[in-house]
Design an enzyme around this catalytic site. Structure first.
Site, short mmCIF file in Angstrom:
data_model
loop_
_atom_site.label_atom_id
_atom_site.label_comp_id
_atom_site.label_asym_id
_atom_site.label_seq_id
_atom_site.Cartn_x
_atom_site.Cartn_y
_atom_site.Cartn_z
N THR A 31 0.83 -1.20 0.00
CA THR A 31 0.00 0.00 0.00
C THR A 31 0.86 1.25 0.00
O THR A 31 2.01 1.25 0.46
CB THR A 31 -0.93 0.04 1.23
OG1 THR A 31 -0.18 0.33 2.42
CG2 THR A 31 -1.68 -1.28 1.40
N ASP A 50 -3.58 5.82 2.79
CA ASP A 50 -2.96 6.98 3.43
C ASP A 50 -3.21 6.85 4.92
O ASP A 50 -4.36 6.93 5.38
CB ASP A 50 -3.59 8.27 2.88
CG ASP A 50 -3.02 9.53 3.49
OD1 ASP A 50 -2.29 9.44 4.50
OD2 ASP A 50 -3.33 10.63 2.98
N ASN A 73 5.17 0.50 8.18
CA ASN A 73 6.43 1.08 7.73
C ASN A 73 6.33 2.55 7.34
O ASN A 73 7.35 3.24 7.31
CB ASN A 73 6.96 0.27 6.53
CG ASN A 73 8.13 0.92 5.85
OD1 ASN A 73 9.24 0.93 6.37
ND2 ASN A 73 7.90 1.50 4.67
N SER A 124 10.15 0.74 13.59
CA SER A 124 10.50 1.89 14.43
C SER A 124 11.83 2.43 13.95
O SER A 124 12.03 2.65 12.75
CB SER A 124 10.52 1.46 15.90
OG SER A 124 10.88 2.54 16.74
N TYR A 138 11.48 13.58 14.88
CA TYR A 138 11.40 12.21 14.36
C TYR A 138 11.57 11.21 15.50
O TYR A 138 10.81 10.24 15.62
CB TYR A 138 12.49 12.00 13.31
CG TYR A 138 12.54 10.59 12.75
CD1 TYR A 138 11.60 10.17 11.82
CD2 TYR A 138 13.52 9.70 13.17
CE1 TYR A 138 11.63 8.87 11.31
CE2 TYR A 138 13.56 8.41 12.67
CZ TYR A 138 12.62 8.00 11.74
OH TYR A 138 12.65 6.72 11.25
N LYS A 142 8.93 8.30 17.11
CA LYS A 142 9.27 6.89 17.22
C LYS A 142 9.28 6.42 18.68
O LYS A 142 8.91 5.28 18.97
CB LYS A 142 10.63 6.62 16.56
CG LYS A 142 10.63 6.82 15.04
CD LYS A 142 9.70 5.83 14.33
CE LYS A 142 9.86 5.91 12.82
NZ LYS A 142 9.00 4.92 12.11
N ILE A 171 19.68 3.81 6.90
CA ILE A 171 19.49 2.95 5.73
C ILE A 171 19.66 3.77 4.46
O ILE A 171 19.16 4.90 4.36
CB ILE A 171 18.09 2.30 5.75
CG1 ILE A 171 17.96 1.40 6.98
CG2 ILE A 171 17.81 1.51 4.48
CD1 ILE A 171 16.58 0.84 7.18
#
Length: 253
Positions: A31, A50, A73, A124, A138, A142, A171
């Protein structure tokens, strides 16, 4: 084979995870806010979802049918010192990274409870356990997600639904390449400038595919721990966090 719904699957870790789980033979429902960004993914369904829009979430869950595992995610980021962080942007991060994740969980839990089986995998961050200068909003979103996740693990423990919080380090998904940075308006000599927006050496980053493989293992495992550092940087930093004094701020070396 499990039925797995993934939010934020248009790029990066979400897309790599969708591809990895489909390759392993699972039924994957990928999605994204714009389903056109899912073109090319060889998955069972590609749906609009959304996480900030209740009607969108409800419609996607209805179309997806029976879901065994959620990989939550979807997320966004910006960089700024606390003093320079626009309140509207802080609210946007909470709306997507935290409230949005719980909105999807609330939509899925009734069917999981009815079956007495399910798994919630929250993506997370190691930023959900530590803070870095310029990354407060941010990290706070989390940290809040971690609180929801741990509470869910307790509340759902007798209902056959388990919860795990995956905590990746940096990442190389592209998300950190052009992060929006806010500075103090009208201040020519920003005292926070040296602390905000520094680049991360490539050798410290995991690839989206490496993170996806770790998430796939959590989807397929017989049992899962509550928290799992993902990647060598997260493992090192979070071990150092756990060993550091509790009564002092912690900054990774």
């Amino acid at each position: 084979m499990s039925s797995i719904l993934i939010t934020g699957a248009s790029k990066g870790v979400g897309r790599a995870t969708a591809a990895e789980l489909a390759k392993r033979g699972h039924r994957v429902v990928a999605t994204a806010r714009d389903p056109r960004t899912l073109d090319g993914l060889d998955v069972d369904q590609r749906l609009r979802l959304d996480v900030t829009d209740q009607a969108s979430v409800d419609a996607a869950i209805d179309q997806a049918g029976e879901i065994d595992t959620l990989v939550s995610n979807a997320g966004v980021i910006f960089a700024a010192a606390v003093e320079a962080s626009p309140l509207s942007e802080i609210e946007r991060l909470y709306s997507q990274n935290t409230v949005g994740a719980i909105r999807v969980v609330q939509a899925l839990l009734p069917q999981m409870r009815q079956r007495g089986k399910g798994r919630l995998v929250f993506v997370s961050s190691m930023g959900g356990r530590i803070v870095l200068p310029g990354n407060s909003a941010y990290a706070a979103s989390k940290w809040a997600l971690e609180a929801f996740g741990e509470t869910l693990a307790i509340e759902l423990s007798g209902l056959g639904i388990d919860v795990t919080l995956a905590e990746p380090g940096p990442i190389s998904s592209g998300a950190l390449d052009n992060v929006t940075i806010y500075s103090l308006p009208g201040v020519s000599d920003d005292p926070y400038a040296a602390l905000v927006g520094g680049s991360i050496p490539p050798e410290m980053m995991s690839t989206p595919e490496q993170a996806a493989a770790a998430l796939a293992e959590l989807v397929e495992a017989d049992t899962v721990p509550l928290r799992v550092p993902v990647g060598p940087v997260a493992q090192h930093v979070l071990a150092a966090r756990d060993a550091a004094p509790y009564d002092q701020p912690f900054l990774p070396a």
